[in-house]
Design a protein around this motif. Sequence first.
Motif, PDB file in Angstrom:
ATOM      1  N   THR A   1       0.980  -1.186  -0.222  1.00 17.17           N
ATOM      2  CA  THR A   1      -0.081   0.122   0.029  1.00 17.17           C
ATOM      3  C   THR A   1       0.908   1.262  -0.074  1.00 17.17           C
ATOM      4  OG1 THR A   1      -1.769  -1.047   1.169  1.00 17.17           O
ATOM      5  CG2 THR A   1      -1.934   1.437   1.254  1.00 17.17           C
TER       6      THR A   1
ATOM      7  N   LEU B   1       1.069   4.026  -3.207  1.00 17.13           N
ATOM      8  CA  LEU B   1       0.496   5.195  -3.041  1.00 17.13           C
ATOM      9  C   LEU B   1       1.680   6.208  -3.245  1.00 17.13           C
ATOM     10  CD1 LEU B   1      -1.815   5.241   0.348  1.00 17.13           C
ATOM     11  CD2 LEU B   1      -2.543   5.036  -2.269  1.00 17.13           C
TER      12      LEU B   1
ATOM     13  N   LEU C   1       1.740   6.382  -7.000  1.00 15.11           N
ATOM     14  CA  LEU C   1       0.989   6.988  -7.841  1.00 15.11           C
ATOM     15  C   LEU C   1       1.093   8.575  -7.641  1.00 15.11           C
ATOM     16  CD1 LEU C   1      -2.291   4.846  -7.283  1.00 15.11           C
ATOM     17  CD2 LEU C   1      -0.896   5.205  -9.258  1.00 15.11           C
TER      18      LEU C   1
ATOM     19  N   ALA D   1      -9.536   9.086 -10.739  1.00 14.55           N
ATOM     20  CA  ALA D   1     -10.339   8.807  -9.595  1.00 14.55           C
ATOM     21  C   ALA D   1     -11.933   9.425  -9.213  1.00 14.55           C
ATOM     22  CB  ALA D   1      -9.372   8.698  -8.440  1.00 14.55           C
TER      23      ALA D   1
ATOM     24  N   THR E   1      -7.945   2.108  -4.897  1.00 10.60           N
ATOM     25  CA  THR E   1      -7.036   2.119  -5.885  1.00 10.60           C
ATOM     26  C   THR E   1      -6.923   1.170  -6.916  1.00 10.60           C
ATOM     27  OG1 THR E   1      -5.360   2.642  -4.200  1.00 10.60           O
ATOM     28  CG2 THR E   1      -4.400   2.331  -6.187  1.00 10.60           C
TER      29      THR E   1
ATOM     30  N   VAL F   1      -7.410   1.878 -11.082  1.00 13.40           N
ATOM     31  CA  VAL F   1      -6.192   1.851 -11.791  1.00 13.40           C
ATOM     32  C   VAL F   1      -6.189   0.485 -12.619  1.00 13.40           C
ATOM     33  CG1 VAL F   1      -3.929   1.053 -11.659  1.00 13.40           C
ATOM     34  CG2 VAL F   1      -4.657   2.716 -10.228  1.00 13.40           C
TER      35      VAL F   1
ATOM     36  N   VAL G   1       0.872  -1.455 -11.225  1.00 14.97           N
ATOM     37  CA  VAL G   1       1.407  -0.022 -11.082  1.00 14.97           C
ATOM     38  C   VAL G   1       3.065  -0.171 -11.192  1.00 14.97           C
ATOM     39  CG1 VAL G   1       1.878   1.526  -9.014  1.00 14.97           C
ATOM     40  CG2 VAL G   1      -0.183   0.401  -9.364  1.00 14.97           C
TER      41      VAL G   1
END
Length: 498
Positions: free
Chosen positions: A192, A196, A199, A210, A287, A291, A311
Motif C-alpha cells: 500500500t 501510494l 501514484l 479517480a 486504488t 487503476v 503499478v
Amino acid sequence: MTISLAVIGVVCVVTWVISVYGLRLSRTTSDFYVASRRVPPWLNASAIAGEYLSAASFLGVAGLILAYGTHGLWFPVGYTAGFLVLLVFVAAPLRRSGAYTIPDFVTLRLPSAPLRRLTAMIVVFTGWFYIVPQLHGSSLALRATTDLPGWVGPVIVVAVVLPIVMSGGMRSVTVAQAVQYWLKLSALLIPTVFILLRLGLLDAPALPDASAVFVSGLVEGPGGDGTAHLYRILSLVAALMLGTLGLSHVLVRFYTNPDGPSARRTTLLLLALLVGFYLLPVVLGVTARAVLPTTSADSSDQAILHLPATVFDGATGDMLTALVAGGAFAAFLSTASGLVVSISGVVSQEFFGGTVRGFRIGAMVAIVLPLILTGLTSDLALAGSVAMVFTFTACSLAPVMLLGIWWRGLTTTGALAGMLAGASMCLVALVIGIALDSQTPGAGESGLAVPLRYPALWCIPFAFAVTVLVSRFGPTAPPVSADEVLARLHTPERARPT
C-alpha cells in the motif's frame, strides 16, 4: 512466479516452526482446548485478529470495492462492529462460564442432550462451510501468482494446518495466529505504501481518473433499485454484526483468557487491530477501482494480487505481488487452523469424551470434508460466501447466545425451536436465492429475490421471536439452575465469595 512460491514457502515454514514450539508447551487436555486459560490480552487479541481476518477480509473486501464500489465498504464496517457487540454483550460472561466449546456453554445454561447435539451439529456445519472459502482462496491466490495448478493451494493449507492442530492444539495455534496477523498486516501495508508513493509521484496527467471511482454502486449497489440496495446494506450489516456471536472459532478464544476483565481488554485491543487492518484493503480496493481495467465480479477477488504488477514494472512489482501472496496464505492458514481447532473440540467432546486423542481425530474430520467440497464446488466470491456463513450463524446460534446470557426466561424448548426455525429458514432462503441467481444471473440482486439472497434482516427477528414466544408459552419452564448460572456469568471473579 519463483518469488511468490518462495514467500509462500517462508510463511509455511514459519508456521511449522511455531507448531513445533507449541508441541513442547501442549501437554494437557486444557492446553489443547483453551491453552490452560493463561493467554494474555495482547497475545489473544493478535490471535483472534489472525484467525478472524480470513480470505474474505484479505482478498474479498478489496474485490468487492472494485466490483461494486461503496457496497463493499459495508463488509469491514460489519466485521468490526460485530466485535463491538461481542465486547458489550458476550465477552466477559462467556469467559466466566468456564466452558470449553459453544455446546458446553449451551448445556451449562440449558441442560439438554438434544439441544447440545443440535448446537454441536450447527457448529460443525458452519465450521466446514467456513473452511471451504479459505481453501478456494488458496487455490485462487496460487493460480493468480504462480504457474501451479489451483488444487495445490488447498493441499498446502491442509498439509500445514493439520500438523499444527494435531501437535499443539490451541496453545500452538494461538502463537501461530498472532504471528500471522502481523504477517498479514505487513503484507498489505508495505505494498500500500509503495503503491501510494508511486501514484503520488506521477505527473498529474498520468494519474488515473479517480473522480468516478464510486459513481457505480454509490446509490444502487450491485444491481437493483435504491430500496433494494438499502435493504441489502442493512441485512448485510445485521448478519455480520450478529453472525460474529455464533462463530465458534472466535468465541472459543475468550475461554483462553484468565478472567472476564481480560476478555474485555482483549476485545478492546482487537477492535484497534481490526480497524488498523481494514484501512488497508479499503485503500487498495479504491486504488484498484481507479487503476485496474474493468474487472468482472467473478474475478475481482484477484484485484490486490494483480495491483502491484499493474503499478510497477519488473522486479518491484514481482516482489510486492509475492508479499501479497504470502500474506494471503497467512490468512488462509490462520483462519483454517482456528476453525479446525473449534470443530476438533466439539467432535472430541461429543464423541470421544474430550480426550486429546479425540481432539486429533476431530482435526482429521474437520479438514477432510471441506477439502472434498472444495474440489466439488466452484469459486464463489470470497466475501459473499463468508457472508452467507455469518448470516446462518446470526439466524441460528446468535439468538440463543444472547438470550442465554441476558434473559432468565429462556427455556430448552424455546432454544430448540428458535435454533431450528432460524437455521432452516435461513438455509431455505439462501438455497432458493442462489438457485434463482444461477438460472438468471443478477436475478438475486433485484426484486423479490433480494430478501432470499440476504435473509438476515427478517430471519434474525423471526428466530428471536420464535425463541421468546416458545419460551414464554411453551410446555417447559426455565431450568432451576438459571439464577445460579446467570449470577456466575455476570458476577466479576473478584466479587465472588471464596
